[in-house]
Scaffold this active site. Structure first.
Site, PDB file in Angstrom:
ATOM      1  N   ASP A  55       0.729  -1.276  -0.061  1.00  0.00           N
ATOM      2  CA  ASP A  55       0.054   0.129  -0.135  1.00  0.00           C
ATOM      3  C   ASP A  55       0.772   1.232   0.116  1.00  0.00           C
ATOM      4  O   ASP A  55       1.885   1.361   0.630  1.00  0.00           O
ATOM      5  CB  ASP A  55      -0.822   0.149   1.176  1.00  0.00           C
ATOM      6  CG  ASP A  55      -1.749   1.123   1.277  1.00  0.00           C
ATOM      7  OD1 ASP A  55      -2.582   1.289   0.554  1.00  0.00           O
ATOM      8  OD2 ASP A  55      -1.723   2.118   2.172  1.00  0.00           O
TER       9      ASP A  55
ATOM     10  N   TYR B 196       2.515  10.023   0.125  1.00  0.00           N
ATOM     11  CA  TYR B 196       3.696   9.352   0.847  1.00  0.00           C
ATOM     12  C   TYR B 196       5.019   9.590   0.232  1.00  0.00           C
ATOM     13  O   TYR B 196       5.927   9.422   0.842  1.00  0.00           O
ATOM     14  CB  TYR B 196       3.453   7.735   0.907  1.00  0.00           C
ATOM     15  CG  TYR B 196       2.197   7.290   1.877  1.00  0.00           C
ATOM     16  CD1 TYR B 196       1.229   8.076   2.278  1.00  0.00           C
ATOM     17  CD2 TYR B 196       1.791   6.068   1.474  1.00  0.00           C
ATOM     18  CE1 TYR B 196       0.281   7.582   2.870  1.00  0.00           C
ATOM     19  CE2 TYR B 196       0.614   5.521   2.216  1.00  0.00           C
ATOM     20  CZ  TYR B 196      -0.133   6.373   2.891  1.00  0.00           C
ATOM     21  OH  TYR B 196      -1.177   5.809   3.334  1.00  0.00           O
TER      22      TYR B 196
ATOM     23  N   LYS C 206      -3.122   5.841  -3.865  1.00  0.00           N
ATOM     24  CA  LYS C 206      -4.106   6.647  -3.606  1.00  0.00           C
ATOM     25  C   LYS C 206      -4.099   7.924  -4.171  1.00  0.00           C
ATOM     26  O   LYS C 206      -3.017   8.522  -4.445  1.00  0.00           O
ATOM     27  CB  LYS C 206      -4.376   6.723  -2.133  1.00  0.00           C
ATOM     28  CG  LYS C 206      -4.208   5.832  -1.482  1.00  0.00           C
ATOM     29  CD  LYS C 206      -4.429   5.910   0.033  1.00  0.00           C
ATOM     30  CE  LYS C 206      -4.002   4.649   1.050  1.00  0.00           C
ATOM     31  NZ  LYS C 206      -2.493   4.411   1.228  1.00  0.00           N
TER      32      LYS C 206
ATOM     33  N   HIS D 147      -8.015   9.050  -1.526  1.00  0.00           N
ATOM     34  CA  HIS D 147      -7.536   9.063   0.053  1.00  0.00           C
ATOM     35  C   HIS D 147      -8.405   9.356   0.943  1.00  0.00           C
ATOM     36  O   HIS D 147      -8.549   8.834   2.244  1.00  0.00           O
ATOM     37  CB  HIS D 147      -6.373  10.012  -0.089  1.00  0.00           C
ATOM     38  CG  HIS D 147      -5.239   9.491   0.858  1.00  0.00           C
ATOM     39  ND1 HIS D 147      -4.006   9.521   0.645  1.00  0.00           N
ATOM     40  CD2 HIS D 147      -5.237   9.514   2.326  1.00  0.00           C
ATOM     41  CE1 HIS D 147      -3.449   9.255   1.707  1.00  0.00           C
ATOM     42  NE2 HIS D 147      -4.189   9.191   2.598  1.00  0.00           N
TER      43      HIS D 147
HETATM   44  P1  NAP Z   1       0.897   0.756  11.938  1.00  0.00           P
HETATM   45  O1  NAP Z   1       1.173  -0.263  10.962  1.00  0.00           O
HETATM   46  O2  NAP Z   1      -0.298   0.729  12.640  1.00  0.00           O
HETATM   47  O3  NAP Z   1       2.043   0.724  13.000  1.00  0.00           O
HETATM   48  C1  NAP Z   1       3.415   1.005  12.336  1.00  0.00           C
HETATM   49  C2  NAP Z   1       4.440   1.020  13.405  1.00  0.00           C
HETATM   50  O4  NAP Z   1       4.335  -0.383  13.907  1.00  0.00           O
HETATM   51  C3  NAP Z   1       5.984   1.152  12.985  1.00  0.00           C
HETATM   52  O5  NAP Z   1       6.369   2.122  13.803  1.00  0.00           O
HETATM   53  C4  NAP Z   1       6.338  -0.280  13.213  1.00  0.00           C
HETATM   54  O6  NAP Z   1       7.488  -0.065  13.643  1.00  0.00           O
HETATM   55  C5  NAP Z   1       5.791  -0.874  14.050  1.00  0.00           C
HETATM   56  N1  NAP Z   1       5.475  -2.342  13.659  1.00  0.00           N
HETATM   57  C6  NAP Z   1       5.148  -2.814  12.751  1.00  0.00           C
HETATM   58  N2  NAP Z   1       5.153  -4.153  12.782  1.00  0.00           N
HETATM   59  C7  NAP Z   1       5.507  -4.536  14.143  1.00  0.00           C
HETATM   60  C8  NAP Z   1       5.786  -5.619  15.125  1.00  0.00           C
HETATM   61  N3  NAP Z   1       5.752  -6.940  14.189  1.00  0.00           N
HETATM   62  N4  NAP Z   1       6.102  -5.562  16.259  1.00  0.00           N
HETATM   63  C9  NAP Z   1       6.308  -4.254  16.619  1.00  0.00           C
HETATM   64  N5  NAP Z   1       6.168  -3.204  16.026  1.00  0.00           N
HETATM   65  C10 NAP Z   1       5.812  -3.363  14.741  1.00  0.00           C
HETATM   66  O7  NAP Z   1       0.818   2.352  11.333  1.00  0.00           O
HETATM   67  P2  NAP Z   1       1.201   2.664   9.715  1.00  0.00           P
HETATM   68  O8  NAP Z   1       2.250   2.120   9.028  1.00  0.00           O
HETATM   69  O9  NAP Z   1       1.312   4.007   9.806  1.00  0.00           O
HETATM   70  O10 NAP Z   1      -0.362   2.204   9.006  1.00  0.00           O
HETATM   71  C11 NAP Z   1      -0.226   1.129   8.292  1.00  0.00           C
HETATM   72  C12 NAP Z   1      -0.457   1.612   6.637  1.00  0.00           C
HETATM   73  O11 NAP Z   1      -1.740   2.244   6.478  1.00  0.00           O
HETATM   74  C13 NAP Z   1       0.193   2.575   6.311  1.00  0.00           C
HETATM   75  O12 NAP Z   1       1.813   2.399   6.248  1.00  0.00           O
HETATM   76  C14 NAP Z   1      -0.133   3.512   5.194  1.00  0.00           C
HETATM   77  O13 NAP Z   1       0.118   2.502   4.181  1.00  0.00           O
HETATM   78  C15 NAP Z   1      -1.764   3.216   5.486  1.00  0.00           C
HETATM   79  N6  NAP Z   1      -2.421   4.379   6.193  1.00  0.00           N
HETATM   80  C16 NAP Z   1      -3.413   4.778   5.146  1.00  0.00           C
HETATM   81  C17 NAP Z   1      -4.062   5.822   5.784  1.00  0.00           C
HETATM   82  C18 NAP Z   1      -5.199   6.481   4.842  1.00  0.00           C
HETATM   83  O14 NAP Z   1      -5.670   7.347   5.181  1.00  0.00           O
HETATM   84  N7  NAP Z   1      -5.589   5.573   3.883  1.00  0.00           N
HETATM   85  C19 NAP Z   1      -3.960   6.662   6.896  1.00  0.00           C
HETATM   86  C20 NAP Z   1      -2.555   6.006   7.418  1.00  0.00           C
HETATM   87  C21 NAP Z   1      -1.949   5.000   7.424  1.00  0.00           C
HETATM   88  P3  NAP Z   1       8.915  -0.876  12.605  1.00  0.00           P
HETATM   89  O15 NAP Z   1       9.110   0.011  11.400  1.00  0.00           O
HETATM   90  O16 NAP Z   1      10.033  -0.598  13.655  1.00  0.00           O
HETATM   91  O17 NAP Z   1       8.706  -2.231  12.334  1.00  0.00           O
END
Ligand code: NAP
Length: 510
Positions: free
Chosen positions: A288, A293, A318, A349
């Protein structure tokens, strides 16, 4: 073509049954869902994309299999608030069964259904001889070997109209599998009390109760526990149903999408390359990204540099609201930045000025073969109700914030009932919040019980709710761990314990 034995004449009845005065569970989501999750939306969206690229066969194409098996299934149901009807449709879709709605000759009004008022339902349920008249009948019921019989629970029992139904036919040598919908009552004696209404040659299954938040996956899992002839449960994937073997879900566009992937928000170009390499090496195939981004080029490059064939990878990007006014150009720009011939999915988005026009540009990009599936992000029930009538292709996906502290339990079933797959962003709470979530004592205890990490528990919880996950990570160990979700299963109690953590605590807007 599947023979429809009776029309789904429920609009009037459902309206009149929607008082909430009976015990069949009603959620906002299910009551407002009017679209058949496996037929209308599938057919509509598949038509457009199949012209371009022959995607995976959709649900409707699986129907002849059940017909060809030689044994036939009927799903007969009496609906009230809509949940029984929804479950009946899921069963019929999964098994290729014919479907029959038991329609009262004299439809039930809100007044009829109000409990403890001495109204019609109260009277009927306390009168052993009450047999409300049914409008219509099943054509040649003897052709069926298995009958799923669905009803809401009224005063702990099946509505008396179900008794009328059973006594209307000479049922012989058939298996009846009851299912009921109720907030809290089990199926209990409601099914046993029906046994004496039919011949001894009828075999009764013990049946199953479903609550208002039951999902299509729950039905699939239940059907798999039943001793149905192998050929009667469609082997072909059903739209929106997670396949835990292939780790994919069939979208209403006709394309399969992996149910676990990688989010790339905040990953810089180099991190992006390393992370995607780790993902692909570990077998992950869903990525994604977004214009916002700033890493679409890096994502595209990583895909192009990989040994994994392009068609095995599913990439989502997006359009940001600032691009909506020139969406067609923005789509071309994305293709160019990513260096790809096509993009698997582009979603909007979040809502913004010109979003309908931008979506129509996405529809055109599907027709032009530039994009395979399209969807939305940060659209909720009201926004969808307003938006969908203005567009032609039902979105294949809605991506929203979902994690144990912000569960969207009212929104998810509604979206799924439209045949749209739900994907959760911030599955681990999002940066700045992950620590609290991963150290939540409920989640830690469940993780310890299964010998997995807290992150794996949260991601698996999402999958069991039918929510696709795209955790973000730049750590290859985490990326591998986040894909490793298929060797354990959360129990109903564990799912309930995590469901109970909901705080309606939104961690971000977009
Ligand atoms: P998230 O997935 O909830 O959390 C990411 C955090 O979790 C990072 O700091 C990562 O650190 C840590 N993490 C990941 N796997 C882990 C594990 N197995 N154990 C411990 N920590 C772990 O947040 P996000 O990346 O912001 O959100 C996910 C995705 O959703 C985004 O990347 C984006 O593609 C999408 N998104 C979409 C929208 C929208 O409006 N559509 C908004 C926000 C996000 P490390 O790097 O150290 O692993």
């Amino acid at each position: 073509m599947k023979k429809l034995l009776a029309l789904l004449l429920s609009a009037l009845l459902l309206t009149s049954c929607g008082s909430g005065a009976v015990s069949e569970e009603q959620t906002d989501a299910t009551s407002s869902a009017t679209v058949d999750t496996t037929t209308d939306t599938t057919t509509e969206a598949t038509t457009t994309s199949s012209e371009e690229s022959e995607p995976t066969p959709s649900t409707t194409e699986s129907e002849p299999e059940a017909e060809a098996s030689g044994s036939k299934i009927l799903v007969a149901y009496f609906p009230c608030t809509g949940m029984t009807e929804q479950i009946a449709e899921w069963i019929a879709s999964e098994t290729g069964a014919d479907i029959y709605e038991i329609v009262a000759a004299d439809p039930y009004t809100d007044e009829d259904l109000a409990y403890y008022t001495g109204g019609r339902a109260d009277q009927e349920q306390s009168d052993d001889s009450a047999r409300p008249e049914i409008d219509g009948e099943v054509e040649d019921i003897s052709q069926y070997d298995i009958i799923f019989l669905g009803y809401p629970i009224w005063h702990g029992q099946a509505p008396k109209i179900v008794y009328t139904f059973l006594e209307s036919y000479d049922l012989e040598n058939v298996t009846i599998i009851p299912f009921c919908t109720s907030h809290s009552s089990g199926i209990g004696s409601s099914a046993e009390n029906l046994h004496s209404l039919v011949s001894d040659t009828v075999t009764w299954d013990s049946g199953r109760r479903f609550s208002g938040d039951a999902t299509e996956s729950d039905i699939t899992e239940w059907l798999e526990t039943l001793d149905l002839p192998e050929s009667e449960v469609s082997e072909v994937s059903q739209v929106g149903v997670f396949n835990f073997e292939t780790k994919t879900v069939l979208l209403n566009s006709g394309y399969e999408m992996p149910i676990v992937g990688l989010g790339t928000y905040s990953l810089t170009d180099d991190e992006c390359a390393v992370s995607i390499e780790a993902l692909l090496e570990a077998g992950g195939r869903l990525i994604d990204t977004a214009y916002m981004y700033g890493n679409e080029a890096a994502v595209g490059e990583a895909i192009r540099n990989s040994d994994v064939p392009r068609e095995e990878i599913f990439v989502i990007t997006k359009l940001y609201p600032t691009q909506y006014s020139y969406a067609a150009e923005a789509i071309d720009d994305a293709l160019e930045r990513m260096g790809l011939d096509y993009i698997d999915m582009i979603i909007l988005h979040h809502p913004g000025d010109g979003d309908v026009e931008a979506y129509l540009a996405l529809e055109q990009a599907v027709a032009d073969g530039k994009v395979r599936s399209i969807g939305l992000s940060n659209w909720y029930v009201e926004e969808l109700e307003e938006f969908l009538p203005q567009v032609n292709i039902t979105p294949a996906l809605v991506q929203n914030e979902i994690h144990p502290y912000y569960q969207e339990n009212d929104v998810i079933p509604y979206i799924q009932s439209l045949g749209i797959v739900v994907q959760g962003w911030y599955p681990l709470g999002g940066r700045g919040h992950t620590s609290e979530l991963l150290n939540d004592e409920t989640i830690v205890a469940i993780a310890e019980a299964h010998g997995v990490s807290s992150a794996q528990v949260i991601l698996r919880w999402n999958l069991q709710k039918g929510v696709v996950v795209i955790p973000g990570s730049s750590n290859p160990d985490h990326i591998r761990e986040n894909l490793d979700l298929f060797d354990f299963e959360l129990t109903d109690d564990e799912m309930a314990a995590i469901n109970a953590l909901d705080r309606n605590e939104k961690h971000d807007w977009y």
